[in-house]
Structure formats: C-alpha cells, structure tokens
Scaffold this active site. Structure first.
Site, PDB file in Angstrom:
ATOM      1  N   ASP A   1       1.632  10.227 -60.057  1.00 18.91           N
ATOM      2  CA  ASP A   1       1.049  10.818 -58.789  1.00 18.91           C
ATOM      3  C   ASP A   1      -0.029  11.626 -59.133  1.00 18.91           C
ATOM      4  OD1 ASP A   1       2.493   8.996 -57.133  1.00 18.91           O
ATOM      5  OD2 ASP A   1       3.984  10.347 -56.742  1.00 18.91           O
TER       6      ASP A   1
ATOM      7  N   ASP B   1       7.471  10.452 -55.092  1.00 13.31           N
ATOM      8  CA  ASP B   1       8.140  11.512 -54.068  1.00 13.31           C
ATOM      9  C   ASP B   1       8.603  11.087 -52.963  1.00 13.31           C
ATOM     10  OD1 ASP B   1       5.802  11.162 -53.001  1.00 13.31           O
ATOM     11  OD2 ASP B   1       4.864  12.994 -53.751  1.00 13.31           O
TER      12      ASP B   1
END
Length: 1121
Positions: A378, A686
């Site tokens: 990410d 996440d």
C-alpha cells in the site's frame, strides 16, 4: 465450557448498581427480550449501570461505579490462561522417544546383569548401565529444557495476539483502549472491520452488519439494531458493514466467547520447513537403522564365530553390548534436532522481530517471508508517514496555494465545508501532554487519517468538531461508510432548511463525475458546465502530479417527505446531482527511510509494486519518490488492469510497478496472478476488504496502526508501525531462519555421515567399535540440542539482503552445502581411519598384541610351545601326559614363527579314549584366567587408540561448527562470532566439558588421559578443517562457473511473460492450455512486444501505450476508464 455457578455473595452483592449481576448475565446469555424490557430496556439498564448512553462511563466516579468498581462487581474482560505444560511433563514426553526407550531397556538389562552376576559385579559391569541411564537423563533433560524455553517464548508472543484496541466513550470523550480494559457499562463505538470483544446491546446504528460465523457457523452476515432486527451482539464476531454504538453487558468468562471458546486451544501445527525437515530426518533415520542393523548382525556373527557358539554366560559382554551399540548408532543417526532447530530459530526470530515492529501471528510466515520474491505494498501509511495535512485547495471558484482563512470564504460555504468535515467522519483527535509536562500537547490521530486532516483544517479555522457532532448528533439520519468500490463516504442529516442534506466526500475524480453544480465566489450554486468540469479535472491532475491526495467535498438535498418514495429509499446512498463545495490537496510525505528500504529490496531480488486506491498521478509521483517506479516501469489503473486478458497482462507483468485507483479485488487478482506464475508474494493491507488478498498471499502483512481487526485476523504478520522498512526487516529475519537451519543441517549431516561411516567400516572390518555408547551419546547431545541452540539463534547480517530470494523451489541443501559436507566428511574419515588403523600398526604405544603374542609373554613357561618339543615339558600339566602321547598345546607354535590358539580339549591334553584328567582341568582353568586377562589387556590397549579417535572426532566437530556458520563461499567463518553470544558460549562450554570428560570421567566414558602431544595432534586435526574449508571455497571460485540456463536467470514473472509472448493467438489449443491467470476475459491477441505506441485490446477495444516521462501509460482509445 459452561461458566461456574456464581456464589451467593456475588449474586447478592451488586455494589452500587441497581441491577442484579446474575440476572443481567442470564438475560444477555439467553437474549431474553422480555426480561430486558422488564429492566426498562436500553435506557433502564443504562441507568441501572450508572451509564450515560451519550457520555459513557464516568471513570472519575467516587461512588464505586468507576472502572475498578465495575471490574470488582462484573469481572474483568480476561479469560483464564491455559496452564502451559510443566517441565516434568515435557521431560516425560522426551523420554517417550522410541530410540531412548530401547536404550533404557538395554541399560536396564545391563545394570541388572552387571549387579546380579557375581563375576560381572566384581568387574564393575553395572557401571556402564548406570552411565547410560545418566546419559539418557542428560539428553532428555536438555531436550525438555529447550521445549520448555520454546513454549514460554511462544506463550508470551501468542498472548499479544489477543490484545486489540477498541474505541469507547468515557466521560464524554472518545478514547482508544485495549480490549482488556473494557468494562461492563462501556459504550463502544463499532465500525466496519472491528472485532467485537464483549457481549452487548446496540443503541444507535447505521447499517450495522455483523458476521457471526465464528459462533453460529452461519455464513450470512446479520443486520443489527434496525427496525425488526436483533439488537444483541456477541463477542468473537466481526463488524462487516456500517457503524453504531453498543452498551457492554458481559465481559470475560461471562461473555459468549468466554463461555464457549476460551478453552478451545489447539496445538500449533508444523510449519512447511518443519515438515520438510521432518521428512529429511525420517529418511536419515532409516539409513541409520540399516547401518545399525548391519553393525549388530556383523558384530554378533563375529562374536559367535570367536566363541564357537552362543555362550549365555557371556551374553552381557557380547550380544547385549552389540545391541546397545546398535541402538546408540540409531540415536545418533536420527536427527531429531532438525525440527527442533526450526522451532528454536522461529521462537528466537519471533521475539527479535517483535522488537523490530513485526508481530508474527502465523509461525510459518516467519520462514516464508525470507523467500518472498514480490511485495505488493500500500502507499498510505506504509510508504508515507500517514500524517496528512491539507496544504492547498480549490475553494468557491478560486485556487489557493495554502488553506485560506475561513473569513475569506462565503459564510454559507464555509459552514457547509466544516459540517461536512465534522459529521461525515468517524475520526477523532486526542490531545496527549508532553512526557516532561512542558510545552504544548501533541495531537494523536485516531481513525482515518484523511478525515483527521479535515478535522485539523476545521480546527485551524477555530471550529470545534466535537461541539458540532454533539449539536447535530440527533439529526443524523443515515451514515454511508467509505467503500473501495465507491471511493467515497456520505452522511444524511436533517438540515435546518427542513430538507435532508447528504454530505459527501471522496476521491476527487470520482466525486466530480457526480457533480452537477458548484459554489462560486459568492457562495451561490452555479451549474457545473463541461468547461468547469474540465477545469476541475485539470486542478485535480495538477495537485495529484505533485504527490497530493485530492479530495472533493460536496452535498445534495432531498425533500424530507416525498410522495411515492419507498421507506427503505435511504438504505443505500444516492450520491448523484451533487454540488461541489471544494477540492483539497492533502500532503502525506514519504517516510525518509523508504527509498533506501526499496533499494535494499531491489538489491535483494525482491520486486516491489505499489498498489493504491489513489489517483494515478499521485501514485506515480510517490512511486518515483520512493524509487519504485523506474524509467521503463508501467503504471496501470485498476479498471484497465481488471479488464485486461491474460494474454495482454502477462507481457506487462515484469514491468508493472504501480497499480493505482485499484479496488481490493484488483489487489486480490494481482496477488493470485503473481502466485500462479511462481512468485512468493507478500502483500500489505489495512482494510476489511483487503482480507481476501491477505489470505491469498503467501505472507499477509496487516498494518498495526491503520489496519482493521478483520485485516489483522487475516494477516500472517502485523507491522506494528505501518512502516515499509519494517517489512524489509521481516524479510531479513525470514532469510535468517532459512540460513540458520541450513547451517545446522550442514553441521548435522557431516556428523551423521562420519559417525555412520566410521561405525560401519570398523564393525565390518575387525568387529571393533571405535566410539562407544556413552561417547556417541555425548556426540548426539552436541549434535542435536547444543548445536541447534548455537546455530539456530545466530542474528541476521545485512549481507543476507544481498542474496537472491530462495523462492518456492530452492532445495534445502545447496550445491555449496554438499561440497562442504563431502569435503569435511572425507577429511574427518581420513584422519579417524588413519588413527584407528595406522597408529596401532606404526607406533608401539598404540600397538595391540594378538592373543598368541600376549600369551607368549604372559603365560607360564611352556604354555606356548611347538607340539612335541622339549619346551612343552616345562609346563607341568603338559609334562604329565601319558608316555608316547604328544600333547596339543592351547598356544601352539610352529618352527616358522606361526602361532595358533585353540580351546583346550580332553583328547588333546589327556590322550585318546579318556573321559578326563587333572591336567585338563588345570589347563582349562589356566586358559580361562589368561583369556580374561587378555580381554582386559586388549580393552586397555585399544582404549589408547579409541581415546585418540574420540578426542579427534569431537575437535573436528567443534571446528566444523565454525565452518558451518557460513554455507556459501564466504571465506571468513568467524566474522560476527562475538555478536552471537549464544554460539560462542555454547562452543566454549562444549570444549570445557570435553576436557572434563578426557581428564576426569575416563572411567565412565572408557577413555584414557592423552599426552600433551596427543592433545595437540587432536586439536590441530580439528583446526585443519578450517583452512581446508577455505581452500575448497577458493578452489570452487577458481573453477569455471557452471552454466546456468537462461530461463533460470529470469524471475517467475519474466518466464511467464516470455511464455505468453511465445504462445499462439487466443482460441488455439496451445493458448487454451496456457491459462496463467485466475480469471477469464479479453478478446485481443497478445502483442509480440510492448513498445511506445503499440496497441493491445481491452474488451475488444484497442488501447495505446504511449511513452510519457519514461512511464508506459495505458489508456483506452475510446477515452473510457
């Protein structure tokens, strides 16, 4: 397990609370709605628990309703710990090892016979059995200690798995606390991705959906708190959608999870490396079994021949000794230390990784991470600091290079922007005082960092988001949480105008497509013309190209009452016909350490890809700054990526470095694709929707700060500081585990090979056992337990990140390791055989006389003589033979110097046709005594040689342990040795114990003290293995390198791309057989190569791939995403 019945005192004593503890638990346990209403429903129970549904528990209360008072009455949110296995239980488990059981059985027989038979007792034969008992106890105790220490480490680390942070309201403040701190009466805030850690009852909810599969087994999520829907929620379940508040009613062992699941604890399964080493240990054990059986049979047959039968009175010194020796060989051969080394290394690495902010949830991930060949990371929080700040924006028709003061904006527009930031958000800010009590407090962000940036902007304008939330809390009609598919979030509020206003915010380019109007400089709404929309898109592109995250705030209105509008109309968001308020540019700086960490990954042979939901221009800017996006790299957007067929994507895959505007499904497809072509993939995540990709990857890495509990549950490792550099540390530790296991494997296989060869050759050649039972058990202790502890706990070195990843198919034993094993084995066998066979032949001190030679020097005069010669008459029993009869001496000599020894016979001593005589009895007794004396002499004489063999063998292993610290072509085998405290301490201890054995425990280990020269030779032979190791490595460097096929130099994705380019058009048989990707689709042919301006097909429409700033940008010719 059912909860224990509460005692009377607990039932009666509810302290200051006006609700009976037992009754409340029963109502909650059985979801008793009737009983619930009798207590007054949610308001009545909250009142009885002294809780405000808006402000929560008062932690400063002095009437016994504070946090400690609640724990005293209702219990703490903890479960009874499962007691670990005791040391004696682990010791008993070690004693149940089959080979040790055989050894103990043999030791029992040896001890009993040695103590019960008078002649054996006189010779102290029982001592060997006792010594074996002691050796077995030591081996099993060391093994039990290793297991005990390992279990304690795992127990401490695993306890951290169950500690999570939750959001509660206490004293009117939103706080984050651990699940262990939650008490009955707490008002918990629930959001998508949260794990529910107590039983409770929902109050205010907005589309709350809970997955209860962990308790009920039902796969369909359950809606909670709405009209006609159940309001009870259970611990152990997870929020999948929506948000809400929950009043905690039961915690710890009174909760559903505590009653049913707290004691359901299973043993951890073996990791892949443990299974692979277990198979190798079994294979080596089978080889050892064959050698042990052969040695036993050969020794037994030779003994039977020598004894001319099977004399039972000599059973303990013959077959029993051979059996014990064979079992000992088996004990040494079975490398039970291999799986132990993995466990020790994993436990050690997990503990150290925790200090490096890597919390390992799944044991196998520790080793798998070392073989990672691709990392899909990410952007936000991992590559960047996740400390977001609004730095510029487009407000009311004007572009500002910094956030303008609120007074410069039209009042109506400013108010709407602040309300959007405050109400369309679940984030909050916490003020933390400085540790020294001086200076202004710091502000901690809780929740989505983008929302926190908007709250900070509102604060800079002098607006208090908390007051706004309290003021409008009762006016909120519905909350629509952010989703990766929509790329936006909204909240529906009752507006003072009497209408329903939907405040919306989200990715600027996505929100702009739904805007039909915007506020101008006067605050008036003007239509969003195509020209204005193009101008806004240019603003977004300009900000995104400098690395800013762009966010658009907008709103739209609905009539409070509309004829014909269904009741469930607002269950789903209607985010159309929006009026744009502003576009803000949010800066999230790249972490300082990330570029160096990315460069390290590339040097380590790991391909790093950025997978983000951000605008492609923002993603490319950040990727270049991090060093991920290179000149020949490709950046794709999610919609284009997911529309490509396998034939189109595979040629691009080796250069695909950025995937922007991606959805969790895109990440899942990318991970699945990379795995399919052979990569070992680590992926970060996440969000709740990242869970499938985290599960699909070889190693799922969840973010400890920004990650939801669902993501953490799905992950193998939690990165506690959300930092990419911590991922690199996880790779380093993973490689360290694999390397340390290889070190131990190299060391152990060398010992195994040498021990088996020496035992086999000696047994077959002359029936000797150069290494006795206790010596072999000492070798086994060094090899299995102590060496495992020494080599498996070596700390990683930065050089490990300069090697290529071992991937999926890397063999456990490399070519270099085989070279080291064979060279050291040959070296050790050469010296051991030279000592064992050469010393007795060449040096008088080590020479062992034959029985004839010894009898000639130690038997009475005439006992050894030429038959019929006068010398025979010197021995009285021979002289007493009848006249004319020639006695056959027991020790018969020849004129040429030959000698034979035969057992005395009646016919040979007394004459023919005689049943017996006194002379025969005398000779027989004499020979029996002489034979025992010769046996003692031979044992003592052979002990000289065997002591030298044993000492040399141990010192060879000691210095080979140094060699085993390096498994490649590294020349300096002692580099960093003093940083590895466990290694050198164990190495020194083994040396000390060896000296003690040779000097003070000779009677037990059947060794004799060696002279200074002999000690020097033993140690020098051991030291000689180090320069030999260096010479062998230098020789392999000089020799021409083995040619590596071109395809083996390629990465897995490069091989897949080459295979795709070499394939035929889709639709052919060859193409149908080559389905690399996990989805179907695409109609166009695969291009021969991807170059500037080449066109490939997406859903039948051509796309061009222009070269811009060294980056291939994929855009469809029809202009659609």
């Amino acid at each position: 397990m059912a909860p224990a019945e509460p005692d009377l005192e607990q039932v009666v004593s509810s302290g200051p609370f006006t609700v009976d503890v037992t009754k409340l638990n029963e109502i909650c346990e059985h979801k008793d709605n009737e009983g619930w209403e009798q207590l007054g429903g949610l308001p009545g129970v909250a009142s009885a628990l002294h809780v405000s549904l808006s402000d929560g528990v008062n932690p400063e209360a002095t009437d016994g309703t504070d946090l400690e008072g609640r724990r005293a009455v209702f219990g703490a949110n903890r479960f009874k710990a499962i007691p670990p296995k005791s040391f004696f239980r682990l010791w008993f488990n070690n004693l149940k090892d089959p080979t040790l059981i055989l050894l103990m059985a043999a030791a029992m027989v040896s001890t009993v016979l040695g103590a019960a038979v008078p002649s054996e007792r006189a010779d102290g034969a029982w001592s060997e059995g006792v010594a074996i008992w002691v050796a077995v106890a030591v081996v099993s105790l060391v093994g039990a200690f290793n297991d005990w220490n390992k279990d304690r480490q795992f127990q401490k680390l695993n306890a951290l798995k169950d500690i999570i942070e939750v959001k509660v309201v206490r004293g009117g403040q939103q706080l984050t606390v651990t699940n262990l701190d939650v008490v009955v009466g707490d008002v918990m805030l629930l959001e998508a991705g949260d794990k529910i850690i107590a039983d409770g009852y929902t109050g205010e909810v907005h589309g709350l959906v809970v997955d209860e599969a962990s308790l009920t087994g039902e796969s369909d999520p359950v809606k909670k708190g709405g009209p006609g829907q159940e309001c009870w929620v259970r611990s152990g379940t997870q929020v999948t959608e929506g948000s809400g508040r929950m009043l905690v009613l039961a915690v710890g062992e009174n909760s559903e999870w505590g009653r049913t699941m707290a004691l359901v604890v299973g043993e951890a399964g073996n990791t892949p490396l443990q299974e692979k080493l277990g198979w190798l240990a079994t294979a080596i054990g089978k080889l050892g079994l064959v050698v042990a059986v052969v040695c036993f049979v050969v020794l037994l047959v030779r003994w039977c021949i020598q004894e001319q039968g099977f004399p039972l009175d000599k059973f303990s010194e013959g077959p029993l000794q051979f059996f014990i020796f064979a079992v000992t060989i088996l004990v040494v051969a079975v490398p039970e230390g291999l799986p132990l080394a993995v466990t020790i290394s994993l436990a050690y690495s997990m503990k150290k990784m925790m200090k490096d902010n890597c919390f390992v949830r799944v044991l196998s991930a520790c080793e798998t991470m070392g073989g990672a060949t691709a990392i899909c990371s990410d952007k936000t929080g991992t590559l960047t600091e996740n400390r977001m700040t609004v730095v510029k924006g487009y407000f009311c028709g004007q572009m500002y290079k910094e956030v303008p003061p609120l007074s410069t904006l039209p009042a109506s527009a400013g108010d709407e922007i602040v309300l959007n930031a405050a109400l369309n958000s679940k984030a909050f800010l916490i003020e933390q005082p400085q540790s020294d009590g001086k200076g202004p407090p710091t502000t901690d962000f809780v929740g989505n960092r983008t929302e926190c940036a908007l709250l900070m902007m509102a604060r800079s304008w002098g607006q208090d988001y908390r007051e706004l939330r309290e003021l409008h809390h009762s006016k909120i009609v519905e909350v629509y949480n952010f989703s990766s598919e929509r790329k936006m979030a909204s909240v529906l509020v009752q507006h003072p105008s009497g209408k329903l206003r939907l405040y919306n915010k989200g990715a600027a380019e996505m929100v702009l497509t739904r805007c039909t109007a915007m506020l101008d400089a006067s605050g008036a709404s003007v239509p969003m013309t195509e020209a204005l929309k193009a101008e806004m898109e240019a603003v977004v592109t300009d900000m995104a190209s400098t690395g800013l995250r762009t966010l658009c705030l907008a709103y739209t209105d609905f009539e409070a009452q509309a004829a014909g509008r269904p009741d469930d109309y607002f269950e789903k968001p209607h985010e159309q016909d929006l009026t744009m308020l502003c576009i803000v540019g949010i800066k999230d700086p790249v972490r300082k350490e990330v570029p160096a960490a990315v460069a390290t990954c590339k040097e380590a042979g790991i391909f790093v890809r950025m997978v983000t939901g951000d605008n492609i221009h923002t993603a490319k800017h950040i990727a270049r700054e991090c060093g991920i996006l290179t000149e020949d790299g490709i950046a794709l957007e999610g919609p284009v990526f997911r529309a490509m067929s396998e034939e189109e994507l595979l040629p691009l895959l080796p250069r695909l470095q950025v995937l922007a505007r991606s959805s969790p499904k895109d990440k899942y497809i990318l991970v699945q694709t990379l795995k399919r072509v052979g990569e070992v993939v680590a992926v970060t995540g996440d969000g709740t929707n990242d869970a499938p990709a985290l599960k699909e990857s070889d190693v799922g890495l969840a973010m400890g700060i920004a990650g939801t509990e669902v993501a953490k549950e799905a992950a193998d490792i939690v990165i506690m500081d959300d930092n990419f550099s911590s991922i690199v540390k996880a790779v380093l530790w993973g490689r360290s585990v694999f390397t340390n296991i290889r070190k131990f494997l190299q060391f152990q296989l060398t010992i195994n090979l040498v021990a088996l060869i020496v035992a086999f050759v000696a047994a077959v050649s002359n029936g000797e056992t150069p290494l006795n039972v206790l010596q072999l058990l000492w070798v086994n202790l060094i090899m299995d337990s102590l060496a495992a502890l020494a080599l498996a706990t070596e700390a990683p070195t930065p050089e490990l990140l300069k090697e290529k990843p071992h991937g999926r198919d890397e063999p456990l034993i490399s070519r270099y390791m085989w070279r080291n094993i064979l060279v050291q084995s040959l070296y050790q066998c050469f010296w051991l055989f030279l000592i064992f066979y050469g010393l007795p032949a060449q040096l008088e001190k080590f020479y062992v006389q034959s029985e004839c030679e010894w009898l000639q020097g130690n038997a009475p005069a005439g006992f050894c003589c030429i038959p019929g010669s006068p010398e025979c008459l010197a021995y009285p029993p021979y002289a007493a033979a009848p006249a004319g009869f020639t006695v056959t001496p027991v020790c018969s000599l020849t004129a040429s110097g030959g000698c034979t020894v035969d057992d005395p016979t009646v016919d040979g001593i007394c004459g023919p046709d005689v049943d017996g005589c006194d002379a025969y009895n005398t000779v027989d007794d004499e020979y029996s005594n002489l034979e025992d004396d010769y046996h003692d002499y031979r044992e003592d004489a052979q002990k000289e040689t065997n002591s030298m063999v044993f000492n040399t063998f141990i010192w060879c292993q000691m210095f080979n342990m140094l060699n085993s610290r390096k498994i490649g072509n590294e020349l300096n085998v002692v580099s960093g040795i003093f940083r590895s405290h466990v290694f050198w301490v164990i190495w020194v201890l083994i040396c000390i114990f060896q000296i003690i054995i040779m000097f003070f425990l000779g009677g037990i280990f059947k060794v004799q003290r060696l002279s200074g020269l002999e000690w020097g030779i033993s140690i020098l032979i051991g030291i000689g293995s180090v320069p030999l190791c260096i010479v062998s490595k230098l020789a392999s460097r000089v020799l021409p390198e083995r040619k590596v096929p071109a395809h083996k130099k390629m990465t897995a994705t490069e091989r897949a791309a080459a295979a795709a380019l070499a394939g035929t058009l889709p639709g052919s048989k060859a193409a149908s057989r080559r389905r690399w990707l996990p989805w179907k689709g695409g109609k166009a042919a695969a291009p021969a190569a991807v170059a500037d301006g080449d066109a490939v097909g997406v859903d039948g429409l051509p796309v061009t791939m222009p070269q811009r700033d060294g980056v291939v940008e994929v855009t469809r010719l029809d202009g659609k995403a």
